[in-house]
Design an enzyme around this catalytic site. Structure first.
Site, PDB file in Angstrom:
ATOM      1  N   HIS A 133      55.572  35.919  43.158  1.00 48.45           N
ATOM      2  CA  HIS A 133      55.038  35.315  41.940  1.00 48.45           C
ATOM      3  C   HIS A 133      55.761  35.795  40.694  1.00 48.45           C
ATOM      4  CE1 HIS A 133      51.761  33.310  44.008  1.00 48.45           C
ATOM      5  NE2 HIS A 133      51.452  34.412  44.641  1.00 48.45           N
TER       6      HIS A 133
ATOM      7  N   ARG B 244      41.400  34.249  47.813  1.00 49.42           N
ATOM      8  CA  ARG B 244      42.822  34.052  47.490  1.00 49.42           C
ATOM      9  C   ARG B 244      43.586  35.384  47.618  1.00 49.42           C
ATOM     10  NH1 ARG B 244      46.267  30.971  48.765  1.00 49.42           N
ATOM     11  NH2 ARG B 244      47.022  32.963  49.466  1.00 49.42           N
TER      12      ARG B 244
ATOM     13  N   CYS C 258      46.489  36.453  50.249  1.00 42.31           N
ATOM     14  CA  CYS C 258      47.791  36.958  49.795  1.00 42.31           C
ATOM     15  C   CYS C 258      48.085  38.287  50.470  1.00 42.31           C
ATOM     16  CB  CYS C 258      47.790  37.170  48.282  1.00 42.31           C
ATOM     17  SG  CYS C 258      48.004  35.672  47.336  1.00 42.31           S
TER      18      CYS C 258
END
Lengths: 106, 270
Positions: free
Chosen positions: B183, B227, B231
């Site tokens: 990210h 989430r 991850c």
């Protein structure tokens, strides 16, 4: 227990745009659960949509329809304030009816 | 001649393949965008808001109580805008908490539900729904239209933020990954899924403003806790504990970075 549907009906010209969200597992009878056992068929068999009490859609569904189905239809000759009612019945006899009022286009 | 033709065909095929590979490195086709748009117009996640609202007001658990007295930082039962300020410090627990950890606390303390049972059922699967997912979606949706506004006023909140920042950038685990490995720049993806560049404010805002979200591939709503858990799993790290300090630290960091984002819950994700 059957969860309520979410129905949205908005008037566009002389046609009501009806959008229905349903919460249903729609099991195909092919999936196995965590223990490896087949989850029995469980699906919505019939859907009836009425406009002010008059049937406008009478559908027979199969297990091919997805989980948490979405149904969109257009109802001709509708006016603001008309009642749109949706009923589904599944193969276990569970059923659910919800109603919405046709709203003016925003 | 037939041989020639064969060779031309083979050449063409090869060039198409090369072309295809080149395409695959760039942005995925617009078809995904169309699908997402269609889902967003009639977001099935709305059904979780409905269910969450019902569960919130229903008297449940051994103590037969509703969650109406649950305090998300704006006072007992006040939900409007509460999600926009989370995570924040709560003096009753002496901890920085996010929405899910707050819900967990209320279900345990107000309703007397077994903590272990809630945590085991924190994420739904195809065989069982999760109350937590529905409740979190409902509570977050009460901040719709408001801007994310995490303030970090309390020293503990700043501590958590710092810890979250450290975790976000720290490479760890068997694959030596950090959050920022995936990210940290534009145009990265896992399979066909675009990854937001969370070092850029605009992109991080779309993330924090849209969770909990309905995930098409899961046929259910997932929360930020899921989430992060996912991850974590994708980085092959040990399971992220539900409502753990690590998860709340990361949420503190992300939400603060995403301040100013207009909250629109439930979002829609692949």
């Amino acid at each position: 227990m059957a969860e309520p549907m979410k129905i949205r009906a908005t008037l566009q010209g002389d046609t009501a745009d009806v959008r229905v969200l349903m919460l249903h597992p729609m099991e195909t009878g092919q999936r196995r659960d965590g223990k490896g056992e087949i989850v029995p068929l469980h699906y919505i068999q019939s859907v009836l949509v009425t406009h002010n009490g008059k049937a406008v859609l009478d559908a027979q569904w199969s297990q091919a329809v997805s989980r948490n189905p979405f149904l969109g239809i257009r109802v001709k000759g509708a006016r603001v304030g008309d009642k749109i009612s949706v009923t589904w019945v599944d193969n276990k006899g569970d059923k659910r009816t919800d109603e919405a009022t046709v709203a003016a286009a925003s | 001649m037939p041989m020639m033709r064969g060779r031309t065909a083979a050449f063409l095929l090869a060039s198409f393949t090369a072309c295809g590979t080149a395409l695959a490195q760039g942005k995925p086709e617009g078809g995904l965008e169309v699908g997402r748009q269609m889902l967003a117009e009639d977001n099935p996640g709305e059904l979780w808001v409905q269910r969450g609202e019902r569960l919130f007001h229903e008297q449940r658990g051994p103590k037969n109580a509703s969650l109406e007295q649950c305090d998300f930082g704006m006072g007992p039962g006040r939900l409007e805008g509460a999600f926009a300020r989370l995570p924040r410090y709560f003096s009753d627990s002496g901890k920085v908490e996010d929405m899910e950890s707050r819900l967990l606390k209320c279900m345990v303390e107000l309703q007397g539900v077994d903590r272990g049972a809630i945590i085991r059922a924190r994420f739904s699967n195809l065989d069982r729904a999760s109350d937590m997912e529905a409740l979190a979606t409902f509570v977050a949706s009460r901040s719709n239209g408001m801007k994310m506004d995490v303030r970090l006023e309390h020293p503990r909140e700043r501590e958590m933020y710092k810890a979250g920042e450290y975790l976000f950038f720290r490479r760890t685990g068997p694959t030596d990954f950090a959050c920022v490995s995936c990210h940290g720049e534009d145009g990265k993806r896992i399979r066909l899924q675009d990854l937001p560049n969370m070092t850029e404010r605009k992109q991080i805002q779309t993330v924090v403003a849209g969770w909990p979200a309905y995930r098409g591939t899961h046929s259910t709503v997932r929360t930020m806790q899921h989430r992060l858990y996912d991850c974590n799993w994708q980085m092959r790290l040990p399971d992220l504990g539900f409502a753990s300090d690590v998860s709340i630290a990361l949420t503190s960091y992300l939400n603060y970075q995403g301040n100013g984002a207009a909250i629109q819950v439930p979002g829609v994700r692949r």
